[in-house]
Design a protein around this motif. Sequence first.
Motif, PDB file in Angstrom:
ATOM      1  N   GLU A 323       0.857  -1.182   0.000  1.00 18.81           N
ATOM      2  CA  GLU A 323       0.000   0.000   0.000  1.00 18.81           C
ATOM      3  C   GLU A 323       0.894   1.233   0.000  1.00 18.81           C
ATOM      4  O   GLU A 323       1.926   1.270   0.690  1.00 18.81           O
ATOM      5  CB  GLU A 323      -0.885  -0.005   1.243  1.00 18.81           C
ATOM      6  N   VAL A 324       0.524   2.250  -0.785  1.00 18.63           N
ATOM      7  CA  VAL A 324       1.276   3.505  -0.820  1.00 18.63           C
ATOM      8  C   VAL A 324       0.687   4.421   0.251  1.00 18.63           C
ATOM      9  O   VAL A 324      -0.305   5.126   0.021  1.00 18.63           O
ATOM     10  CB  VAL A 324       1.200   4.164  -2.219  1.00 18.63           C
ATOM     11  N   TRP A 344       1.179   7.109  -7.020  1.00 20.01           N
ATOM     12  CA  TRP A 344       1.063   5.654  -7.098  1.00 20.01           C
ATOM     13  C   TRP A 344      -0.177   5.197  -6.326  1.00 20.01           C
ATOM     14  O   TRP A 344      -0.468   5.672  -5.228  1.00 20.01           O
ATOM     15  CB  TRP A 344       2.286   4.985  -6.498  1.00 20.01           C
ATOM     16  N   HIS A 345      -0.888   4.220  -6.894  1.00 19.89           N
ATOM     17  CA  HIS A 345      -2.059   3.650  -6.230  1.00 19.89           C
ATOM     18  C   HIS A 345      -1.673   2.446  -5.370  1.00 19.89           C
ATOM     19  O   HIS A 345      -2.229   2.223  -4.297  1.00 19.89           O
ATOM     20  CB  HIS A 345      -3.098   3.221  -7.265  1.00 19.89           C
ATOM     21  N   GLU A 346      -0.750   1.665  -5.874  1.00 18.00           N
ATOM     22  CA  GLU A 346      -0.254   0.481  -5.173  1.00 18.00           C
ATOM     23  C   GLU A 346       1.088   0.114  -5.792  1.00 18.00           C
ATOM     24  O   GLU A 346       1.459   0.621  -6.854  1.00 18.00           O
ATOM     25  CB  GLU A 346      -1.239  -0.693  -5.277  1.00 18.00           C
ATOM     26  N   ALA A 347       1.823  -0.775  -5.134  1.00 18.55           N
ATOM     27  CA  ALA A 347       3.134  -1.167  -5.654  1.00 18.55           C
ATOM     28  C   ALA A 347       3.399  -2.634  -5.329  1.00 18.55           C
ATOM     29  O   ALA A 347       2.773  -3.216  -4.421  1.00 18.55           O
ATOM     30  CB  ALA A 347       4.234  -0.275  -5.075  1.00 18.55           C
ATOM     31  N   GLY A 389      -2.734   0.136 -16.214  1.00 20.84           N
ATOM     32  CA  GLY A 389      -1.939   1.247 -15.713  1.00 20.84           C
ATOM     33  C   GLY A 389      -0.736   0.859 -14.890  1.00 20.84           C
ATOM     34  O   GLY A 389      -0.178   1.698 -14.170  1.00 20.84           O
ATOM     35  N   LYS A 390      -0.294  -0.382 -14.969  1.00 17.09           N
ATOM     36  CA  LYS A 390       0.878  -0.802 -14.200  1.00 17.09           C
ATOM     37  C   LYS A 390       2.155  -0.495 -14.984  1.00 17.09           C
ATOM     38  O   LYS A 390       2.244  -0.734 -16.179  1.00 17.09           O
ATOM     39  CB  LYS A 390       0.797  -2.291 -13.865  1.00 17.09           C
ATOM     40  N   ASN A 391       3.143   0.024 -14.269  1.00 22.54           N
ATOM     41  CA  ASN A 391       4.444   0.358 -14.843  1.00 22.54           C
ATOM     42  C   ASN A 391       5.504  -0.538 -14.215  1.00 22.54           C
ATOM     43  O   ASN A 391       5.503  -0.748 -12.989  1.00 22.54           O
ATOM     44  CB  ASN A 391       4.778   1.828 -14.590  1.00 22.54           C
ATOM     45  N   TYR A 392       6.416  -1.033 -15.043  1.00 20.84           N
ATOM     46  CA  TYR A 392       7.405  -2.008 -14.606  1.00 20.84           C
ATOM     47  C   TYR A 392       8.801  -1.403 -14.641  1.00 20.84           C
ATOM     48  O   TYR A 392       9.236  -0.876 -15.666  1.00 20.84           O
ATOM     49  CB  TYR A 392       7.339  -3.254 -15.485  1.00 20.84           C
TER      50      TYR A 392
END
Length: 494
Positions: A323-324, A344-347, A389-392
């Motif tokens: 959780e951010v 960020w919404h989550e990580a 919307g996920k970034n890697y």
Amino acid sequence: MAIIQHLDGERKQEVRLSEKEYTWKYWEKVGFRFTFIFFILMIVPLDGGWYEKLVKPDSLYDFMANIAGGSRNGWIEIDTESGKWGFASYTSWWLNGLIAVLAASIWTILARNSRVKQYNALYYWLRVLVRYRIALGLIAFGFIKFFPMQMPFPSLANLNTDLGEYAPFKLYWQIVGVSYKYKIFLGFLEIAAGSLLFFRPTVVVGAIINAGVLFNIAHANIAYDGAVHVYSSYFVLLSLFLLVQYLPAIWKLFILREPVSTYYYVPKFLRNWNKPLYFGIKATIVILFIFVYGFYRYERFYDEGRLKEPVLPGLAKAAGHYEVSHFLLNGQEKPYSPADSLRWHEAFFERYSTLVYKVNKANNIDLGNGTPALNDVLKTYEFTGRAGGKNYLYYEIDSVEHSLYLIDKNQKFSKEQRRRLDEKLDVGLKALYGKALGDSLHILKWTYERPSTEQIKLKGLDSDGNNLEITLDRIKESYLTGKEWYMKNTLFTY
């Protein structure tokens, strides 16, 4: 009871005319001419690049992989959805059929005064070519499942992706990826069935298994837009061709339930002087493509790390869903908003060196299947076939300075960059940071703190020059998919 005998062309039958004496009907000759040309076009590679790799292989493995894989490129590739996933991707088949019709017509006209009674020998050698094409291709196809790397277990970020954000093919692959035992069995089945085609007495069994297994793969890929439907249905077609010869006997034995005694023509090509050569070549092919090729596949997957998923370990004991709790942008706290494209919404920290974060921002969707690579940056299976919307970020750790050097994996690398990157497992980001090559890769440097085992703090500049300060708190979760499995290799442990 069924008795199958393969008799050479010089032996006679007491009950009926031998295959050598039997005169084919007109329609049988015409049909064979079409069939012969069509399958030659389907089997012989028509891609010039294939021959370049054949004469200049990088290694014995590359030579065998080139032979076993053949050329998947057809005459025509149609750049549409149907051309990639649908029936337009079979266009080369229809083109081969049209060419075969025209060529068979010309052959028939030229042979109208021919005294040739049958094409037994030509038919035999065409079947040999088809048998070996299926055998080599299917064995290679099977090893990527027997060593279960084709469809890895879903990553943490994928386990926390909404169902509607998956492309159909990725959803299917994720489902299969949950069970490595199923894939190992399927791979063993393909290897075993392909191996049966090396030997005449077991061709019918191998062809039946191959047709059934590959049909299942073909229609699943058509249903889920898997883009492997053409290659898998290719082996179904070849297997059905082999079964045509046996269909009368199969019908009589299994449907009519009558005893069967069949005789199939084999040209007399073995003599005392060439038997050692023949059996030596055959044994070499079997040993090379089953045992040597299998060893190379094992070595590439387990010892070299040429997988679809990364292998370099991430931060120790950091794997998890986070959780951010705090997000500071240029010194100002940004509260959570599902519509925010910056916060960020989550990580997620994966067990390997990938950091994933989600924002409300559209990314280009990678529709590939994630080709195996040596360098972890080039391994894209994590985010192929999926929106959301996920970034890697791929990262490398400097544990002394408590720093992370990161690269955006979603970016498009040039051909030269890919060549240079894929020379080793890691990139060496610290050494490249601040240099021209590093700048072209857009390397970021962040510091990290770990106040507790359940919290990570990150600080640094993003790609737009914004100053970020992020606090991540681990979410305790368990998944109904069961215990995670992955390709344990001899390079690293997690």
